[in-house]
Design a protein around this motif. Sequence first.
Motif, short mmCIF file in Angstrom:
data_model
loop_
_atom_site.label_atom_id
_atom_site.label_comp_id
_atom_site.label_asym_id
_atom_site.label_seq_id
_atom_site.Cartn_x
_atom_site.Cartn_y
_atom_site.Cartn_z
N ARG A 23 0.63 -1.32 -0.41
CA ARG A 23 0.29 0.06 -0.24
C ARG A 23 1.07 0.83 -0.19
O ARG A 23 0.02 2.60 -0.22
N ARG A 24 1.76 1.27 0.24
CA ARG A 24 2.74 2.69 -0.03
C ARG A 24 4.50 2.52 -0.81
O ARG A 24 4.81 3.70 -0.82
N THR A 25 4.78 0.77 -1.03
CA THR A 25 5.97 1.12 -2.48
C THR A 25 5.31 0.09 -2.92
O THR A 25 4.73 -0.64 -2.66
N VAL A 26 5.86 1.04 -3.78
CA VAL A 26 6.21 -0.21 -5.62
C VAL A 26 7.65 -0.37 -5.96
O VAL A 26 8.67 0.84 -5.78
N ARG A 27 8.12 -1.73 -5.64
CA ARG A 27 9.49 -1.77 -5.97
C ARG A 27 9.74 -2.56 -6.61
O ARG A 27 9.47 -3.48 -7.32
N ILE A 28 10.68 -2.08 -7.76
CA ILE A 28 10.48 -2.60 -8.73
C ILE A 28 12.24 -2.85 -8.98
O ILE A 28 13.22 -1.85 -8.67
N GLU A 29 12.96 -4.06 -8.94
CA GLU A 29 13.87 -5.16 -9.40
C GLU A 29 14.28 -5.36 -10.38
O GLU A 29 13.26 -6.48 -10.44
N GLY A 30 15.72 -5.43 -11.05
CA GLY A 30 15.74 -6.21 -12.19
C GLY A 30 17.50 -6.46 -11.88
O GLY A 30 18.17 -5.82 -11.44
N GLY A 31 17.57 -7.48 -12.90
CA GLY A 31 18.91 -7.98 -12.67
C GLY A 31 20.17 -6.83 -13.06
O GLY A 31 21.62 -7.12 -13.35
N GLY A 32 19.52 -6.00 -14.32
CA GLY A 32 20.70 -4.80 -14.79
C GLY A 32 19.11 -3.55 -15.02
O GLY A 32 18.02 -3.89 -14.95
N ALA A 33 19.80 -2.81 -15.50
CA ALA A 33 18.75 -1.30 -15.41
C ALA A 33 17.64 -2.12 -16.26
O ALA A 33 16.38 -1.74 -16.70
N ALA A 34 17.82 -2.48 -17.53
CA ALA A 34 16.61 -3.20 -19.11
C ALA A 34 15.81 -4.27 -17.91
O ALA A 34 14.73 -3.68 -18.74
N GLY A 35 16.51 -4.92 -16.98
CA GLY A 35 15.04 -5.30 -16.09
C GLY A 35 14.38 -4.53 -15.40
O GLY A 35 13.30 -4.79 -15.66
N VAL A 36 14.86 -3.26 -14.90
CA VAL A 36 14.33 -2.37 -13.98
C VAL A 36 13.50 -1.88 -15.55
O VAL A 36 12.20 -1.78 -14.56
N PHE A 37 13.87 -1.78 -16.81
CA PHE A 37 13.52 -0.57 -17.45
C PHE A 37 11.68 -1.81 -17.51
O PHE A 37 10.50 -0.70 -18.16
N TRP A 38 11.58 -2.83 -18.10
CA TRP A 38 10.45 -3.53 -18.09
C TRP A 38 9.60 -4.21 -17.60
O TRP A 38 8.47 -3.69 -17.69
N GLY A 39 10.31 -3.44 -15.90
CA GLY A 39 9.45 -3.74 -14.64
C GLY A 39 8.77 -2.67 -15.24
O GLY A 39 7.84 -2.59 -14.71
N ALA A 40 9.20 -1.76 -15.08
CA ALA A 40 8.84 0.18 -14.96
C ALA A 40 7.48 -0.18 -16.29
O ALA A 40 6.73 0.68 -16.18
N GLN A 41 7.48 -0.73 -17.48
CA GLN A 41 6.76 -1.13 -18.29
C GLN A 41 5.67 -1.75 -18.21
O GLN A 41 4.15 -1.32 -17.94
N THR A 42 5.61 -2.75 -16.76
CA THR A 42 4.39 -3.24 -16.05
C THR A 42 3.21 -2.38 -15.29
O THR A 42 2.32 -2.92 -15.13
N PHE A 43 4.23 -1.30 -14.59
CA PHE A 43 4.01 -0.52 -14.18
C PHE A 43 3.12 0.43 -14.25
O PHE A 43 1.63 0.03 -14.02
N ARG A 44 3.57 -0.13 -15.18
CA ARG A 44 2.40 1.58 -16.63
C ARG A 44 1.15 0.51 -16.76
O ARG A 44 0.72 1.04 -16.96
N GLN A 45 1.45 -0.52 -17.37
CA GLN A 45 0.29 -0.79 -18.28
C GLN A 45 -0.32 -0.94 -16.72
O GLN A 45 -2.23 -1.45 -16.65
N LEU A 46 -0.51 -1.41 -15.99
CA LEU A 46 -1.16 -1.60 -14.74
C LEU A 46 -1.99 -0.68 -14.13
O LEU A 46 -3.10 -0.35 -13.33
N LEU A 47 -1.58 0.56 -14.38
CA LEU A 47 -2.54 1.74 -13.94
C LEU A 47 -3.13 2.11 -15.06
O LEU A 47 -4.31 3.34 -14.99
N GLY A 48 -3.43 1.40 -15.90
CA GLY A 48 -4.52 1.94 -16.82
C GLY A 48 -4.27 2.09 -18.71
O GLY A 48 -3.11 2.72 -18.64
#
Length: 548
Positions: free
Chosen positions: A88-113
Amino acid sequence: MTSADLIPAPRRTAPGDGLHELGDATTIDAGAGTEGVARWLRSTVGAATGLGLLYAGTGVDLRDGETRIELRIDPELGPEAYRMTVDRRTVRIEGGGAAGVFWGAQTFRQLLGPDAFRRAPLDPGRRWTVPTGTVEDAPRFAWRGLMLDVSRHFMPKDGVLRYLDLLAAHKLNVFHFHLTDDQGWRIEIKRHPRLTEQGAWRARTKFGHRASPLWDDRPHGGFYTQDDIREIVAYAAERHIRVVPEIDVPGHSQAAIAAYPELGNTDVVDTASLTVWDNWGVTPNVLAPTDHTLRFYEGVFEELLGLFPADVSPFIHIGGDECPKDQWKLSPTAQARIAELGLKDEDELQSWFIRHFDTWLTERGRRLIGWDEILEGGLAPGAAVSSWRGYQGGITAAQAGHDVVMCPEQQVYLDHRQAPGDDEPMPIGYVRTLEDVYRFEPVPPQLTEEEARHVLGTQANVWTEVMESQARVDYQVFPRLAALAEVAWSALPAPAERDYADFRRRMTAHYGRLDALGVGYRPPTGPLPWQQRPGVLGRPIEGAPPNV
């Protein structure tokens, strides 16, 4: 947290019991190596939501009422793998490299609608939430791409940058940039200025397939300056997309020969009379196998390597496809070269040509990749293959220990029509529906486990002979690129066992994202009236493709 609307489908999800709400007090905590992802989040999600997403100090405790997006690199994960944990307070995106973090951020954007894909907020007072839970994900293939032909119809720089954003939104990480062909040369080469002064422009253009009687009598052309290329490459790198530039040799070179006639087979053809080609198909005018031609293209590639750094562009594509040998058979110069080198025939002459640039690129720390015709006459050591004439070229290359990108025409050429009937605009090739692309399998069953490791991945190819505008490219590419993205990323079962009904349900939400991005995709119900091209001839091919 569910995968109900995510494309491509993630490997594992675990739902939580509530929602995380973003607001004016939401900050970004960007750990070392994730600063670029933080910039991307602020420029895209920040713009769409109207939220400031200010930077918080790394490791600073949350204050009352504050929520946070934490970005971290976890070396225990694979380079492109990510784990997103939302409470409820934190969205934590971890990746094996910056690319992994970026793909996680893409998923986060999709979940926003879908509205998170817009460039400005529709409702400044809106509540922005994502479900709590965990997503753990990693790609199946390291090569997940799109080839875009900008030679047949030029796409201005802004359109290319837009397509890089569309690739990133689908977790695709390779942009194969087809820059030269018979119909136009699209990249500035300073030591050979006529390549763009003359080679970038044609007097008119065939409208439709080459059997069509229609012509567009307006001159057509354009090219990217070297600064344009630097901008495109930097933009791609920020989105963790590798750019594979293609300079086509020794065939598909009439635009270059029109600019510099000495590159052609002057002992067979009056090359000084050649112009940039205004029709489609395969022209007989190919490069002469001379030392002058080799030195000329070494100069081209030397400038190319300076524009496409090795960390973004380890592969250089040299084409090598559809090179008719008729002029070489008639050319005393070509025949003398065959005799001098002790070659068997013209196929081996092409192999010698390709091997020359394989050695030249290898000495400079790059890898050559070419269409599967480079197998003819012997494959250059170290070369990789784009298998387009079905699977066989890729099978042969992988069995010989060469790396392969699977992109068979019969399955993933997105210039091919999307449905039978007369409504499809300028219908080309096989009918390849959204479901057909979704059931495409890049790894042929004939390969052993060891041989299959040579399949780097897959890409869709978009040849633009009948795509005269960005709207036409959008129509042909989408929604099928979404299916290719899932094939390339997700751990899908065998083609017959794939849950296409579930994919189609998830596409319902994805159409909303494409709408927000302004993509002129083909609707599931068929082309809209303004997407049709009645009366313009295409090149339909009847029948099913050969089996794998």
